[in-house]
Design a protein around this motif. Structure first.
Motif, mmCIF file in Angstrom:
data_model
loop_
_atom_site.group_PDB
_atom_site.id
_atom_site.type_symbol
_atom_site.label_atom_id
_atom_site.label_comp_id
_atom_site.label_asym_id
_atom_site.label_seq_id
_atom_site.Cartn_x
_atom_site.Cartn_y
_atom_site.Cartn_z
ATOM 1 N N GLN A 1 11.514 6.445 3.172
ATOM 2 C CA GLN A 1 10.181 5.868 3.265
ATOM 3 C C GLN A 1 10.276 4.386 3.583
ATOM 4 O O GLN A 1 10.793 3.603 2.777
ATOM 5 C CB GLN A 1 9.379 6.061 1.980
ATOM 6 C CG GLN A 1 7.931 5.577 2.125
ATOM 7 C CD GLN A 1 7.104 5.785 0.879
ATOM 8 O OE1 GLN A 1 7.622 5.756 -0.220
ATOM 9 N NE2 GLN A 1 5.816 5.995 1.054
ATOM 10 N N PRO A 21 8.203 0.810 4.385
ATOM 11 C CA PRO A 21 6.945 0.261 3.840
ATOM 12 C C PRO A 21 5.720 0.711 4.629
ATOM 13 O O PRO A 21 5.721 0.680 5.865
ATOM 14 C CB PRO A 21 7.167 -1.242 3.943
ATOM 15 C CG PRO A 21 8.644 -1.417 3.883
ATOM 16 C CD PRO A 21 9.223 -0.219 4.583
ATOM 17 N N ASN A 22 4.707 1.150 3.901
ATOM 18 C CA ASN A 22 3.421 1.564 4.475
ATOM 19 C C ASN A 22 3.529 2.760 5.413
ATOM 20 O O ASN A 22 2.639 2.979 6.244
ATOM 21 C CB ASN A 22 2.751 0.394 5.199
ATOM 22 C CG ASN A 22 2.511 -0.774 4.275
ATOM 23 O OD1 ASN A 22 2.057 -0.606 3.142
ATOM 24 N ND2 ASN A 22 2.850 -1.966 4.722
ATOM 25 N N LYS A 23 4.601 3.509 5.291
ATOM 26 C CA LYS A 23 4.772 4.714 6.105
ATOM 27 C C LYS A 23 4.918 5.932 5.195
ATOM 28 O O LYS A 23 5.241 5.804 4.021
ATOM 29 C CB LYS A 23 6.032 4.594 6.973
ATOM 30 C CG LYS A 23 5.994 3.467 7.978
ATOM 31 C CD LYS A 23 5.084 3.794 9.136
ATOM 32 C CE LYS A 23 5.210 2.756 10.228
ATOM 33 N NZ LYS A 23 4.303 3.029 11.356
ATOM 34 N N SER A 79 -6.194 3.580 1.706
ATOM 35 C CA SER A 79 -4.811 3.223 1.388
ATOM 36 C C SER A 79 -4.717 2.742 -0.060
ATOM 37 O O SER A 79 -3.690 2.904 -0.712
ATOM 38 C CB SER A 79 -4.286 2.163 2.346
ATOM 39 O OG SER A 79 -5.119 1.027 2.325
ATOM 40 N N HIS A 80 -5.807 2.134 -0.546
ATOM 41 C CA HIS A 80 -5.827 1.657 -1.922
ATOM 42 C C HIS A 80 -7.234 1.871 -2.478
ATOM 43 O O HIS A 80 -8.218 1.533 -1.826
ATOM 44 C CB HIS A 80 -5.450 0.167 -1.980
ATOM 45 C CG HIS A 80 -5.213 -0.340 -3.366
ATOM 46 N ND1 HIS A 80 -5.061 -1.683 -3.648
ATOM 47 C CD2 HIS A 80 -5.072 0.296 -4.556
ATOM 48 C CE1 HIS A 80 -4.870 -1.848 -4.949
ATOM 49 N NE2 HIS A 80 -4.865 -0.659 -5.515
ATOM 50 N N PRO A 139 1.154 8.433 4.278
ATOM 51 C CA PRO A 139 1.650 7.161 3.738
ATOM 52 C C PRO A 139 1.252 6.915 2.299
ATOM 53 O O PRO A 139 1.771 5.989 1.667
ATOM 54 C CB PRO A 139 0.999 6.124 4.655
ATOM 55 C CG PRO A 139 -0.249 6.783 5.134
ATOM 56 C CD PRO A 139 0.062 8.243 5.242
ATOM 57 N N THR A 173 -1.950 7.093 -0.968
ATOM 58 C CA THR A 173 -3.083 6.303 -1.460
ATOM 59 C C THR A 173 -2.694 5.758 -2.819
ATOM 60 O O THR A 173 -2.320 6.515 -3.715
ATOM 61 C CB THR A 173 -4.352 7.159 -1.615
ATOM 62 O OG1 THR A 173 -4.824 7.565 -0.340
ATOM 63 C CG2 THR A 173 -5.445 6.367 -2.332
ATOM 64 N N ARG A 174 -2.783 4.447 -2.948
ATOM 65 C CA ARG A 174 -2.505 3.851 -4.264
ATOM 66 C C ARG A 174 -3.799 3.828 -5.067
ATOM 67 O O ARG A 174 -4.763 3.178 -4.668
ATOM 68 C CB ARG A 174 -1.941 2.436 -4.117
ATOM 69 C CG ARG A 174 -1.673 1.795 -5.485
ATOM 70 C CD ARG A 174 -0.752 0.612 -5.423
ATOM 71 N NE ARG A 174 0.578 0.929 -4.959
ATOM 72 C CZ ARG A 174 1.501 1.572 -5.671
ATOM 73 N NH1 ARG A 174 1.233 1.996 -6.896
ATOM 74 N NH2 ARG A 174 2.695 1.792 -5.154
#
Lengths: 118, 114
Positions: A38, A40-42, B9-10, B107, B109-110
């Motif tokens: 992994q 970052p951000n992927k 994403s967050h 990718p 989700t936080r």
């Protein structure tokens, strides 16, 4: 029950030197084993997989891993690290039945963060 | 190259609120999964979904959680009444064969519960 243990939470290497990320597994049956990476951000990307064929498995970007049943290990190696290899790496096992068929549920190790220095 | 996408994403939410995490799996895939990773812990399986029903779930996936494929493209995870311990990174994954070894991951989700 099945479990995966990654022996190092962080590994730091210099560019051009070998990489070794260690993984041990525990399973009632012969598992299928994978390494995911992994960046970052992927999303998690499959590097390579072992599915009871050849014990030495080659993956993308020059990585390979060897399945050693006697040691219950599946360590990930690369002869020469590149800056772009810096990422988090996950050793993963699949749930397998006695017949060796793999099911969807994946069991993850805790991850190893690889840092590559220039 | 097709990929799994996740939104947002967050997400920040208050304890007790409902949240819906959204995923768009790869279009020809039939099997869908949710995993989560609490900070500093392992990625854990939550649930698998096929043919509009849950095929397997972990003990984490209690009555507060539900999944749905509301249309032909989205796959959602709902948490009815969030708790502080639900704070984690949630990953969606898909593949087109339950026996396919590769799952394609989004990718993440936080989710932060305050």
């Amino acid at each position: 029950a099945q479990s995966v243990t990654q022996l190092d939470s962080h590994v730091s290497v210099s560019e051009g030197t070998p990489v070794l990320l260690r993984c041990n597994y525990s399973s009632s049956y012969s598992p299928s084993l994978f390494w995911y990476v992994q960046h970052p951000n992927k999303g998690l990307q499959l590097l390579l997989k072992y599915t009871s064929a050849a014990t030495l498995v080659k993956g993308i970007n020059g990585f390979e891993a060897e399945f050693k049943k006697s040691e219950t290990s599946f360590h990930l190696t690369k002869p020469s690290a590149h800056m772009s290899d810096a990422a988090e790496y996950f050793c993963v096992a699949s749930k397998a039945n006695a017949g060796g068929t793999s099911y969807g549920k994946l069991t993850f190790g805790q991850g190893t963060i690889l840092t590559v220095h220039p | 190259e097709p990929e799994v996408t996740q939104t947002p994403s967050h997400q920040v939410t208050q304890m007790g609120q409902e949240v819906i995490l959204r995923c768009v799996p790869i279009s020809n895939h039939l099997y869908f999964y949710w995993y989560r990773q609490i900070l500093g812990q392992k990625v854990e399986f939550l649930v698998s979904f096929y043919n509009n029903e849950i095929s397997e779930k972990s003990e984490i996936f209690d009555d507060q959680f539900s999944v749905e494929r509301p249309d032909g493209s989205n796959f959602t995870l709902k948490i009815r009444s969030t708790k502080l311990e639900d704070s984690a990174m949630y990953f969606c994954a898909s593949n087109n064969d339950e026996n396919s070894y590769e799952q394609y991951f989004g990718p993440g989700t936080r989710l932060t519960v305050t």
